[in-house]
Design an enzyme around this catalytic site. Sequence first.
Site, PDB file in Angstrom:
ATOM      1  N   LYS A 190       2.002  -4.573   5.079  1.00 58.94           N
ATOM      2  CA  LYS A 190       2.696  -4.866   6.330  1.00 58.94           C
ATOM      3  C   LYS A 190       2.125  -4.069   7.503  1.00 58.94           C
ATOM      4  O   LYS A 190       1.920  -4.589   8.584  1.00 58.94           O
ATOM      5  CB  LYS A 190       4.147  -4.420   6.115  1.00 58.94           C
ATOM      6  N   ALA A 201       0.847  -1.209   0.000  1.00 60.84           N
ATOM      7  CA  ALA A 201       0.000   0.000   0.000  1.00 60.84           C
ATOM      8  C   ALA A 201       0.874   1.247   0.000  1.00 60.84           C
ATOM      9  O   ALA A 201       0.679   2.173   0.779  1.00 60.84           O
ATOM     10  CB  ALA A 201      -0.949  -0.010   1.192  1.00 60.84           C
ATOM     11  N   GLU A 240      18.718  14.958  -0.966  1.00 66.50           N
ATOM     12  CA  GLU A 240      17.568  15.481  -0.208  1.00 66.50           C
ATOM     13  C   GLU A 240      17.805  15.319   1.302  1.00 66.50           C
ATOM     14  O   GLU A 240      17.458  16.200   2.089  1.00 66.50           O
ATOM     15  CB  GLU A 240      16.282  14.759  -0.631  1.00 66.50           C
ATOM     16  N   GLN A 288       6.407   9.083  -8.892  1.00 66.14           N
ATOM     17  CA  GLN A 288       5.634   9.584 -10.027  1.00 66.14           C
ATOM     18  C   GLN A 288       5.244   8.443 -10.975  1.00 66.14           C
ATOM     19  O   GLN A 288       4.091   8.312 -11.391  1.00 66.14           O
ATOM     20  CB  GLN A 288       6.484  10.625 -10.767  1.00 66.14           C
TER      21      GLN A 288
HETATM   22  C1  LIG Z   1      14.158   9.804   0.708  1.00 62.38           C
HETATM   23  C2  LIG Z   1      13.505   9.513  -0.607  1.00 62.38           C
HETATM   24  C3  LIG Z   1      13.086  10.563  -1.409  1.00 62.38           C
HETATM   25  C4  LIG Z   1      12.459  10.303  -2.622  1.00 62.38           C
HETATM   26  N1  LIG Z   1      12.019  11.367  -3.374  1.00 62.38           N
HETATM   27  C5  LIG Z   1      11.317  11.148  -4.503  1.00 62.38           C
HETATM   28  C6  LIG Z   1      10.748  12.243  -5.232  1.00 62.38           C
HETATM   29  O1  LIG Z   1      10.936  13.414  -4.872  1.00 62.38           O
HETATM   30  N2  LIG Z   1       9.997  11.981  -6.327  1.00 62.38           N
HETATM   31  C7  LIG Z   1       9.748  10.694  -6.736  1.00 62.38           C
HETATM   32  O2  LIG Z   1       9.003  10.512  -7.736  1.00 62.38           O
HETATM   33  N3  LIG Z   1      10.269   9.626  -6.084  1.00 62.38           N
HETATM   34  C8  LIG Z   1      11.056   9.821  -4.979  1.00 62.38           C
HETATM   35  N4  LIG Z   1      11.567   8.744  -4.275  1.00 62.38           N
HETATM   36  C9  LIG Z   1      11.340   7.366  -4.783  1.00 62.38           C
HETATM   37  C10 LIG Z   1       9.942   6.885  -4.405  1.00 62.38           C
HETATM   38  O3  LIG Z   1       9.712   7.068  -3.031  1.00 62.38           O
HETATM   39  C11 LIG Z   1       9.728   5.417  -4.768  1.00 62.38           C
HETATM   40  O4  LIG Z   1      10.058   5.253  -6.128  1.00 62.38           O
HETATM   41  C12 LIG Z   1       8.269   5.017  -4.519  1.00 62.38           C
HETATM   42  O5  LIG Z   1       7.991   5.042  -3.135  1.00 62.38           O
HETATM   43  C13 LIG Z   1       7.946   3.649  -5.087  1.00 62.38           C
HETATM   44  O6  LIG Z   1       6.599   3.358  -4.891  1.00 62.38           O
HETATM   45  P1  LIG Z   1       6.103   1.864  -4.674  1.00 62.38           P
HETATM   46  O7  LIG Z   1       4.613   1.903  -4.708  1.00 62.38           O
HETATM   47  O8  LIG Z   1       6.806   0.959  -5.609  1.00 62.38           O
HETATM   48  O9  LIG Z   1       6.636   1.459  -3.233  1.00 62.38           O
HETATM   49  P2  LIG Z   1       6.464   2.142  -1.816  1.00 62.38           P
HETATM   50  O10 LIG Z   1       5.801   3.471  -1.918  1.00 62.38           O
HETATM   51  O11 LIG Z   1       7.787   2.079  -1.167  1.00 62.38           O
HETATM   52  O12 LIG Z   1       5.458   1.151  -1.073  1.00 62.38           O
HETATM   53  C14 LIG Z   1       5.710  -0.206  -0.840  1.00 62.38           C
HETATM   54  C15 LIG Z   1       4.730  -0.696   0.219  1.00 62.38           C
HETATM   55  O13 LIG Z   1       4.837  -2.107   0.330  1.00 62.38           O
HETATM   56  C16 LIG Z   1       4.879  -2.475   1.695  1.00 62.38           C
HETATM   57  N5  LIG Z   1       5.616  -3.736   1.800  1.00 62.38           N
HETATM   58  C17 LIG Z   1       6.921  -3.956   1.496  1.00 62.38           C
HETATM   59  N6  LIG Z   1       7.239  -5.243   1.679  1.00 62.38           N
HETATM   60  C18 LIG Z   1       6.115  -5.854   2.106  1.00 62.38           C
HETATM   61  C19 LIG Z   1       5.803  -7.201   2.434  1.00 62.38           C
HETATM   62  N7  LIG Z   1       6.704  -8.175   2.358  1.00 62.38           N
HETATM   63  N8  LIG Z   1       4.537  -7.471   2.843  1.00 62.38           N
HETATM   64  C20 LIG Z   1       3.599  -6.501   2.912  1.00 62.38           C
HETATM   65  N9  LIG Z   1       3.837  -5.223   2.596  1.00 62.38           N
HETATM   66  C21 LIG Z   1       5.072  -4.899   2.195  1.00 62.38           C
HETATM   67  C22 LIG Z   1       5.577  -1.306   2.373  1.00 62.38           C
HETATM   68  O14 LIG Z   1       5.288  -1.278   3.753  1.00 62.38           O
HETATM   69  C23 LIG Z   1       4.979  -0.125   1.603  1.00 62.38           C
HETATM   70  O15 LIG Z   1       3.764   0.284   2.188  1.00 62.38           O
HETATM   71  C24 LIG Z   1      12.240   8.974  -3.061  1.00 62.38           C
HETATM   72  C25 LIG Z   1      12.668   7.905  -2.250  1.00 62.38           C
HETATM   73  C26 LIG Z   1      13.290   8.165  -1.025  1.00 62.38           C
HETATM   74  C27 LIG Z   1      13.722   7.005  -0.170  1.00 62.38           C
END
Ligand SMILES: Cc1cc2nc3c(=O)[nH]c(=O)nc-3n(C[C@H](O)[C@H](O)[C@H](O)COP(=O)(O)OP(=O)(O)OC[C@H]3O[C@@H](n4cnc5c(N)ncnc54)[C@H](O)[C@@H]3O)c2cc1C
Length: 405
Positions: free
Chosen positions: A38, A11, A170, A319
């Site tokens: 999680k 999520a 950042e 994004q």
């Molecule tokens: C400090 C920082 C700054 C950033 N700044 C930017 C920015 O300015 N602009 C930008 O576009 N991107 C930025 N990013 C990158 C961006 O945050 C990620 O690319 C983005 O969060 C990916 O989205 P996602 O949905 O793949 O995963 P996430 O948003 O990380 O979500 C994954 C989810 O899965 C859950 N999860 C993981 N493993 C399990 C499991 N085994 N069982 C159940 N649940 C689980 C986690 O708890 C989480 O809720 C940044 C990243 C960081 C660390």
Amino acid sequence: MRKPKIVIVGAGYGGLMTTVRLQKLIGVNEADIVLINKNDYHYETTWLHEASAGTLHHDRVRYDISDVIDKSKVDFIQDTVVEIKKEDKKVVLENGEVDYDYLVIALGGEPETFGIKGLKEYAFGITNVNSSRQLREHIEYQFATYNMEEEKDDTRLAIVVGGAGFTGIEFLGELTNRIPELCREYDVDSSKVKIICVEAAPTVLPGFDPELVNYAVSQLERKGVEFLIGTAIKEATPEGIIVAKGEEEPREIKANTVVWAAGVRGNSIIEKSGFEAMRGRVKVQPDLRVPGFDDVFIIGDSSLVINEEINRPYPPTAQIAMQQGEVVARNLAALIRNKSELETFTFDNKGTVCSLGHDDAIGVVFGKKITGSKASFMKKVVDNRSLYMIGGAGLVLKKGKFNVF
Ligand SMILES: Cc1cc2nc3c(=O)[nH]c(=O)nc-3n(C[C@H](O)[C@H](O)[C@H](O)COP(=O)(O)OP(=O)(O)OC[C@H]3O[C@@H](n4cnc5c(N)ncnc54)[C@H](O)[C@@H]3O)c2cc1C
């Protein structure tokens, strides 16, 4: 007739976007939707550098999943995914199993340590709410302890950041704003504090406009950051790190705080579940499904999408994850309505803004370069936009950033 079951794991930006769009697109009688995560909260991964430096409380970067899902349409399960048995169409959880007709994997990424010795054991990561809180508290403890010791240990006030990419820069921006506060709070002489950023690539923020990179470097240097560019971390130890530049002899930098912020790979569940992957990321089809598995979509940091213009993967970003979530929701609605034509994902790059603290930033927005307070304002607009896209105006009012001037 049995309703199809759609299971979304994770999520974060991608998974929650899929869920909130899907709950609007389909009726209660069309499909069962299950969201598994999680924690019972979502966190803004893109704000974690602030929680890690201590410039924003960790509770500000998270909100309850129940605040944004429609409970009449979505069943939420708080549990940890252990493995995906794709041949049996099952998700194995720590506390049970869930079967699916369609699965969306949105489990995010994990730090890529490139096999560097000691990083897993001795370096801090900026990966979730708990790691951010641990890092913030560790830094505060170093400042608090420094003053209590008769024999002063300057390595307590030395902080190394590995990686001058987006996350590293950042974090440095927030940290350089936080240090003067910490020095005042703990009666520490600010000239004793050392902040070093080590980057193996030949430049800070690879891929960013050089003029903006120069601006970022000079702003951070002015606030006390020392950059070691073209320098690789060879090892992390309990005392600090070993670095080497080119053919030069490796040398030790003593520091009680080492933060690793240089690289992301896909979630380890991907490889554990037998998906063909590169650094844990699956090269998905244009409709975001996994080749050979028409019932499985992968989005976000665990997916790999090629930027055809340069024939290289897009860097993983929030994004992209959110835009993928919107497409997957529409494709799932099409599938359960037995439509065979699925939408193709095309990334619409709205621009990038990299913050340098709450009051400064650099960015390219709608093709225009911006710096300083203008860029910082845009960063907050971007942060508030992601809240709006998932939880509407109510969530922006509750969690948004309004310190824009
Ligand atoms: C400090 C920082 C700054 C950033 N700044 C930017 C920015 O300015 N602009 C930008 O576009 N991107 C930025 N990013 C990158 C961006 O945050 C990620 O690319 C983005 O969060 C990916 O989205 P996602 O949905 O793949 O995963 P996430 O948003 O990380 O979500 C994954 C989810 O899965 C859950 N999860 C993981 N493993 C399990 C499991 N085994 N069982 C159940 N649940 C689980 C986690 O708890 C989480 O809720 C940044 C990243 C960081 C660390």
